[in-house]
Design an enzyme around this catalytic site. Structure first.
Site: not given
Length: 673
Positions: A105, A371
């Site tokens: 990094e 239903s």
């Protein structure tokens, strides 16, 4: 006489000089304006950025909301908003982990002052040579500035803020402090922040104990956490780790011989619980936390109602349904929810796979219930003076252009309301709805907790108005609990990181209907299970009540039912609303409900189900006593029932004989297909 050419030359020279003076004046003014604007912009940048930094510094690292969710036994089942772990001092981290991050990094971290101009130039050159974005120029300090105080917008203003904060951090903190803060805050994928949280998540150990191979995987994550997460693609994560090892060798941190072992034995992911079912519940609970505590921040712990035994039973019941014919019958999705009588959510499955789709079909999907909506129609009728023993004619019905049909195309003549509901007779439901009125039905639905819009036409008698599984299951809980309705809930209490209780659940109950009507409904719904369309849901050791539901063209299959101590609902269908093949509430859904209840009720002593055996007094006849009605109910149970057509008669065990709502209208009403 002066030469006219000379005069003209002098005039042109003077004009040119004047123009140059004017241009210089304009340039000076423009430069002054640009300088002033730049100074104002710089001052604004400093003021806005430093104010933001100071404000968030005062709030500390807990400014963002992070939620840990526990089940009813106190075990963690998920987290949202980022998982963190206690900060690990730099001195306690493996040296090769620190070197791996620096090599990957920011190799000049200890040389620059927050912004690495050489690094930016190198990254630019590498990217130009490769023809794409290969390497970034942000330093660890800049990344920390972004992680702590900024969003991820890629704008010049945000980059300027990042650079300014990086300089501010370098002036306030030592290099070791910056590096330690970065390693404990950097996002590492899968909702984890910091190297220790990531080590525990991916490798099941403290970061203090990671190997070189594991350290290389961790160091490779910040560039693209989701892409390189070993839980997403282990081979890609291992390849990225190999690149990290290459950089460590190139940087002189380790020799090729020292990294050989890590290459030969790459990192492996720790075994984790692969069940993803509870994550739908976690999402629902966290949304509730944000709604109830909108100003909350920091780490919160939420104790919930989720019963791990029942959650496992629900997941297994759904998996079994998909295994046993789901694919060949075009069943793409399903959902399940179980409630305690007080509304506590005991189990919740929001879909077939949380990893594939986070859409919660138990709480978010609006579907036609077919239903399964009829009990609300029947309740409205009971409240208007009807009884379970009243008779109606099962004959063809025509209401204008609408001619709803019974699913099996046959008519039984005179039937009681109990028989009509047990066999899910459409004609009786429509006639009953016409007698009691749509507004009465909608009013009953609202009192039972259904908040979704109810259509203003008689097609609602056959389940044309869409509802969620949570709504409908909660509505049935009213019948199971003596007419009382409790709002469903999943949160027991919410506590802050320092132990303060921020929220405690308080039950919200209303008497939605008379207790006698609730018992009458249970009596009728118990007949659905014993002799009607819900027979596949029947339990061998205890009474149950419930109702099947199937929408038009078998697009939805439902079963909602309850025992004396638990209410559960199940739904199957497809997200694109495409039909399933011979899947109905009476087969697929009822069987899944049965399988769940059989597991859920194991070890739970059977207890009476109020109303199921006729133990009620007809509302309005309280003075006459209940003995005669109980005996009458017994006679109805003992009498040979009118034969309901078996599913096997039409489709080899999966036919429309169990279907209960085939004539439901499409949205907006209209003639059924």
């Amino acid at each position: 006489m002066p030469d006219r050419n000379d005069e003209r030359y002098d005039e042109e020279a003077n004009a040119g000089a004047e123009a140059r003076r004017r241009m210089l004046w304009l340039a000076t003014r423009a430069a002054a304006f640009a300088f002033s604007a730049g100074a104002v912009l710089a001052a604004l940048l400093v003021f806005v950025t430093i104010s933001k930094v100071q404000r968030e510094t005062e709030l500390g690292p807990t400014a963002a909301l992070a939620v840990t969710v526990l089940d009813a036994d106190g075990r963690e089942i998920g987290s949202r908003g980022g998982t963190t772990a206690p900060a690990v001092p730099l001195a306690e981290l493996p040296p090769y982990l620190i070197r791996a991050f620096l090599a990957t990094e920011d190799r000049r971290f200890y040389s620059h002052w927050g912004i690495d101009l050489r690094g930016i130039a190198r990254a630019t050159w590498v990217n130009l040579r490769s023809g794409g974005f290969v390497e970034g120029g942000s330093t660890i300090t800049q990344q920390l500035a972004k992680n702590l105080y900024l969003d991820s917008d890629r704008t010049l203003w945000r980059k300027a803020q990042e650079a300014l904060i990086a300089l501010w951090l370098e002036g306030r903190m030592s290099k070791d402090e910056i590096l330690a803060l970065y390693l404990n805050r950097v996002y590492m994928g899968a909702g984890n922040y910091g190297v220790d949280a990531a080590a525990h998540y991916y490798f099941g150990k403290s970061v203090r104990d990671v190997s070189l191979a594991e350290a290389a995987v961790l160091a490779g994550l910040p560039k693209a956490p989701s892409r390189f997460a070993p839980t997403s693609d282990l081979a890609l994560a291992q390849a990225r780790a190999s690149q990290v090892l290459d950089r460590m060798v190139d940087n002189g941190d380790l020799t090729a011989q020292e990294v050989a072992g890590a290459r030969a034995h790459p990192a492996q992911v720790a075994e984790r619980d692969k069940r993803d079912g509870p994550q739908y519940f976690v999402d629902w609970v966290v949304a509730e936390v944000r709604s109830r505590l909108p100003d909350a921040h920091g780490r919160l712990t939420v104790k919930t109602t989720l019963d791990p035994k029942r959650q496992t039973a629900a997941e297994e019941a759904m998996r079994a349904a998909f295994r046993n014919g789901g694919m060949k019958r075009d069943v793409g999705q399903g959902a399940f929810i179980a409630l305690a009588p007080d509304g506590a959510v005991l189990a919740l499955v929001g879909g077939r796979s949380y990893l594939q789709s986070q859409y919660n079909r138990a709480t978010q999907a609006l579907r036609q219930p077919g239903s399964a909506f009829k009990p609300i129609v029947y309740l409205a009728a009971l409240e208007r003076g009807f009884t379970p023993f009243d008779e109606m004619e099962d004959t063809p019905v025509a209401l204008g252009d609408w001619e709803p049909q019974n699913t099996n195309g046959r008519y039984m003549g005179t039937v009681t309301l109990t028989q009509a509901l047990a066999r899910s007779i459409n004609s009786v439901a429509v006639k009953l709805a016409e007698r009691v009125g749509v507004s009465s039905i909608a009013n009953a639905a609202r009192r039972l907790g259904i908040s979704s819009p109810i259509q203003d036409n008689l097609s609602i008698a056959l389940g044309s108005s869409e509802v969620t599984l949570l709504e409908l299951t909660s509505a049935y809980s009213t019948f199971a609990d003596g007419g009382r309705h409790f709002t469903p809930y999943g949160i027991v209490e919410v506590a802050s990181a320092d132990g303060n209780i921020l929220y405690t659940h308080q039950s919200e109950t209303t008497q939605a209907t008379d207790e006698a009507h609730a018992r009458e409904m249970t009596y009728m719904l118990a007949h659905v299970v014993t002799e009607g369309t819900g027979q596949r849901a029947a339990l061998s050791d205890r009474l149950a009540a419930g109702k099947t539901g199937t929408s038009q063209d078998n697009r939805d299959a439902w079963f909602i039912g309850y025992t004396s101590n638990e209410i559960a609902g199940v739904w199957f269908g497809n997200d694109d609303n495409s039909p399933m093949k011979n899947v109905s509430g009476g087969n697929f859904a009822a069987l899944a409900w049965h399988n769940y209840m059989a597991a859920s009720q194991t070890g739970v002593p059977p207890s009476p189900l109020p109303g199921a055996e006729g133990d009620f007094v007809i509302a309005g006849n309280e003075g006459s006593g209940g003995g005669f009605l109980s005996q009458l109910a017994g006679l109805f149970r003992a009498a040979p029932p009118v034969a309901a057509p078996h599913a096997e008669e039409t489709s080899g065990g999966w036919g429309s004989g169990s279907r209960s709502g085939g004539s439901a209208l499409p949205l907006g009403g209209g003639k059924p297909r």
